[in-house]
Design an enzyme around this catalytic site. Structure first.
Site, PDB file in Angstrom:
ATOM      1  N   GLY A  67     -14.564   4.316  59.213  1.00  0.00           N
ATOM      2  CA  GLY A  67     -15.911   3.751  59.365  1.00  0.00           C
ATOM      3  C   GLY A  67     -15.849   2.374  59.990  1.00  0.00           C
ATOM      4  O   GLY A  67     -15.309   1.437  59.396  1.00  0.00           O
ATOM      5  N   ALA A  68     -16.387   2.250  61.220  1.00  0.00           N
ATOM      6  CA  ALA A  68     -16.290   0.993  61.973  1.00  0.00           C
ATOM      7  C   ALA A  68     -17.647   0.316  62.061  1.00  0.00           C
ATOM      8  O   ALA A  68     -18.089  -0.097  63.123  1.00  0.00           O
ATOM      9  CB  ALA A  68     -15.739   1.276  63.366  1.00  0.00           C
ATOM     10  N   GLY A  69     -18.331   0.210  60.920  1.00  0.00           N
ATOM     11  CA  GLY A  69     -19.675  -0.369  60.915  1.00  0.00           C
ATOM     12  C   GLY A  69     -19.706  -1.808  60.438  1.00  0.00           C
ATOM     13  O   GLY A  69     -18.728  -2.554  60.569  1.00  0.00           O
ATOM     14  N   ASP A 116     -13.009   5.679  63.626  1.00  0.00           N
ATOM     15  CA  ASP A 116     -14.388   6.170  63.597  1.00  0.00           C
ATOM     16  C   ASP A 116     -14.475   7.314  64.602  1.00  0.00           C
ATOM     17  O   ASP A 116     -13.792   7.287  65.626  1.00  0.00           O
ATOM     18  CB  ASP A 116     -15.357   5.038  63.991  1.00  0.00           C
ATOM     19  CG  ASP A 116     -16.781   5.293  63.513  1.00  0.00           C
ATOM     20  OD1 ASP A 116     -17.392   6.279  63.979  1.00  0.00           O
ATOM     21  OD2 ASP A 116     -17.284   4.505  62.694  1.00  0.00           O
ATOM     22  N   THR A 164     -23.760   5.953  53.425  1.00  0.00           N
ATOM     23  CA  THR A 164     -24.249   6.705  52.256  1.00  0.00           C
ATOM     24  C   THR A 164     -25.772   6.621  52.291  1.00  0.00           C
ATOM     25  O   THR A 164     -26.387   5.905  51.500  1.00  0.00           O
ATOM     26  CB  THR A 164     -23.716   6.111  50.931  1.00  0.00           C
ATOM     27  OG1 THR A 164     -23.926   4.694  50.942  1.00  0.00           O
ATOM     28  CG2 THR A 164     -22.245   6.403  50.750  1.00  0.00           C
ATOM     29  N   LEU A 182     -24.549  -1.993  42.615  1.00  0.00           N
ATOM     30  CA  LEU A 182     -25.974  -1.641  42.580  1.00  0.00           C
ATOM     31  C   LEU A 182     -26.757  -2.684  41.787  1.00  0.00           C
ATOM     32  O   LEU A 182     -27.857  -3.084  42.167  1.00  0.00           O
ATOM     33  CB  LEU A 182     -26.166  -0.258  41.940  1.00  0.00           C
ATOM     34  CG  LEU A 182     -25.539   0.946  42.648  1.00  0.00           C
ATOM     35  CD1 LEU A 182     -25.925   2.235  41.927  1.00  0.00           C
ATOM     36  CD2 LEU A 182     -25.987   1.035  44.098  1.00  0.00           C
ATOM     37  N   ALA A 225     -26.020  -5.886  41.267  1.00  0.00           N
ATOM     38  CA  ALA A 225     -26.126  -7.170  41.980  1.00  0.00           C
ATOM     39  C   ALA A 225     -27.280  -7.130  42.984  1.00  0.00           C
ATOM     40  O   ALA A 225     -28.113  -8.046  43.045  1.00  0.00           O
ATOM     41  CB  ALA A 225     -24.811  -7.495  42.690  1.00  0.00           C
ATOM     42  N   LEU A 236     -30.893  -9.251  42.909  1.00  0.00           N
ATOM     43  CA  LEU A 236     -31.299 -10.125  44.018  1.00  0.00           C
ATOM     44  C   LEU A 236     -32.665  -9.705  44.574  1.00  0.00           C
ATOM     45  O   LEU A 236     -33.538 -10.543  44.809  1.00  0.00           O
ATOM     46  CB  LEU A 236     -30.247 -10.098  45.127  1.00  0.00           C
ATOM     47  CG  LEU A 236     -28.909 -10.767  44.789  1.00  0.00           C
ATOM     48  CD1 LEU A 236     -27.887 -10.502  45.876  1.00  0.00           C
ATOM     49  CD2 LEU A 236     -29.083 -12.264  44.584  1.00  0.00           C
ATOM     50  N   CYS A 292     -29.204  -2.485  52.342  1.00  0.00           N
ATOM     51  CA  CYS A 292     -28.765  -2.224  50.966  1.00  0.00           C
ATOM     52  C   CYS A 292     -29.841  -2.257  49.894  1.00  0.00           C
ATOM     53  O   CYS A 292     -29.869  -1.397  49.023  1.00  0.00           O
ATOM     54  CB  CYS A 292     -27.683  -3.219  50.574  1.00  0.00           C
ATOM     55  SG  CYS A 292     -26.101  -2.809  51.303  1.00  0.00           S
TER      56      CYS A 292
END
Length: 481
Positions: free
Chosen positions: A8-10, A33, A88, A217, A219, A223, A272
């Site tokens: 995964g190169a995100g 990736d 995900t 999750l 954290a 916020l 997120c």
């Protein structure tokens, strides 16, 4: 030489691996990736993501001990430690649609690891995953292991976009969760020794697997909750004549609360917050905790309310219609110093204004025209699928939207301006010059509280700043269109 491979190169995999390579010259790091254009970009002078400082780090290590490749199987087979940093996304259909995480890409990565491994490996969850994912991944690996031993670790990332490199150089904490078995503890120590190259020992926390997964999750939920709390207060401030900045400052002085994440705005965005809270909601529901689920749902409801409240304020202030009126949108990224538009409040605000037939002229210093047009036609949650599965660039773009090259072009002839990202340049542009080029009355709707409202009023603007005492003009207009 220890070999690390990251699938995964995100936004997470690229910067994290670049910093590990920089800080650990004795470790070979390969980021893999299946997306050829993305890997080509990582190997070019134009990296696929914008993040201050990232360019320098990549250029120092690339070709020495940092490599980017599409040969997933080869590099996974050779690695001692495999980080999994795949998407995900939130499920869009089936069981748990709209809340649960879609683990399709995770499962595919796990099966690849099992298929190609010829030696024991440590597999590290780096992308945000629902609690108990490690257990599912463990089952896939052990049932397909052919006698090879895998240890699963959870090592959630706590990066903030715009400061990701700084966050990696000097993290508040590095969290590593593993099995409470001798093999699990040994795996934890192996990963700990990587971070110990530059992170002080007392900042590397070790927990069990579930605590590490849930901490990420939790954290983000905490916020986001702070932002929704101050945004809820901003509505009350406008209704009563209080100033949300003064209220935030006062409560932030309480050492138990602290000043961070207390800025009122048009709403939170990013890849997120919403996704992780929805995930948390789903986990609570699955574990028979509907009241807890309901509590966290409210954080998202307030965020959605804040965006629609902003749109209503724009429309109602401008004689209850923005039909065919040019509205300049300054800023499209979800926050400054990033080109990331995932879940940016600007999407919902723009769609709300377009629904009332406004004509939009959008300027953002880091977001491409192609990305903006894609965001405005994409279905919710589509953005979170790998690039090759996302809708292609639209053949027909949204006709009422044009993209401008600077703030002056965007605002020329406009009836109103919406500031939706807190880019520094929006504080210093020549608002007198902008005022002179606009239709009158000229409106500024500041969704980030970046401008000096009084100075703009002196020029002649009617100004709406979130959570601040209202202009006499706005008081006369109904808040709900």
């Amino acid at each position: 030489m220890v070999k690390i491979c990251c699938i995964g190169a995100g936004y997470v995999g690229g910067p994290t691996m670049a910093v590990i390579a920089l800080k650990c010259s004795d470790i070979e790091v390969v980021v893999v990736d299946i997306s050829e254009p993305r890997i080509a970009a990582w190997n070019s002078d134009q990296l696929p993501i914008y993040e201050p400082g990232l360019d320098d780090v990549v250029k120092q290590c690339r070709g020495k001990n940092l490599f980017f490749s599409t040969d997933v199987e080869k590099h996974v087979a050779e690695a001692d430690i495999v980080f999994v940093s795949v998407n995900t996304p939130t499920k869009t259909q089936g069981l748990g649609a709209g809340k649960a995480a879609d683990l399709t890409y995770w499962e595919s990565a796990a099966r690849t690891i099992a298929d190609v491994s010829k030696s024991d490996k440590i597999v590290v969850e780096k992308s945000t995953v629902p609690v108990k994912t490690a257990e599912a991944i463990e089952k896939i690996l052990t049932h397909n292991s052919k006698g090879i031993k895998f240890q699963i670790l959870s090592n959630p990332e706590f990066l903030a976009e715009g400061t990701a490199i700084e966050d990696l150089f000097q993290p508040d904490r590095v969290l590593i969760g593993g099995r409470e078995t001798p093999e699990g503890q040994k795996a934890i120590q192996s990963l700990k020794s990587v971070y110990a190259h530059w992170v002080p020992e007392d900042r590397i926390l070790t927990t069990n697997l579930w605590s590490a997964e849930l901490s990420k999750l939790a954290a983000n939920a905490f916020l986001a909750q702070r932002i929704s709390s101050v945004n809820a207060m901003s509505a009350l401030c406008e209704a009563t004549g209080a100033d949300v900045a003064e209220v935030s400052y006062a409560i932030g002085k309480d050492s138990r609360i602290g000043p961070k994440f207390l800025n009122a705005s048009v709403g939170f965005g990013g890849s997120c917050f919403q996704k992780d809270i929805l995930n948390l909601v789903y986990i609570c529901e699955c574990n028979g905790l509907p009241e807890v689920a309901e509590y966290w749902k409210q954080v998202i409801k307030i965020n959605d309310h804040q965006k629609s409240r902003f749109v209503n304020r724009v429309v109602s202030s401008m004689f209850n219609t923005v039909s065919q009126k040019k509205i300049a949108i300054l800023g499209f990224a979800f926050k400054k110093d990033t080109g990331d538009t995932r879940e940016t409040p600007a999407i919902d605000v723009c769609k709300g204004l377009l629904g009332d037939k406004a004509v939009l002229s959008i300027y953002d210093p880091q977001v491409t025209e192609d990305q903006i047009q894609r965001d405005l036609i994409m279905k919710k949650f589509d953005w979170d699928h790998p690039l090759h599965l996302q809708p292609k660039s639209p053949k027909s773009s949204v006709k009422q939207v044009s993209i401008a090259w600077d703030a002056y072009e965007a605002t020329k002839g406009a009836h109103g301006i919406c500031i939706l990202t807190e880019w520094e340049e929006f504080k210093t542009i020549d608002y007198k010059k902008i005022y002179d080029s606009m239709q009158k009355p000229a409106f500024v709707f500041d969704g980030r509280n970046v401008v000096n409202a009084e100075a703009l009023r002196e020029i002649g603007f009617i100004v709406y700043s979130i959570g601040k005492p209202l202009d006499a003009w706005l008081k006369d207009m109904p808040a709900i269109a």
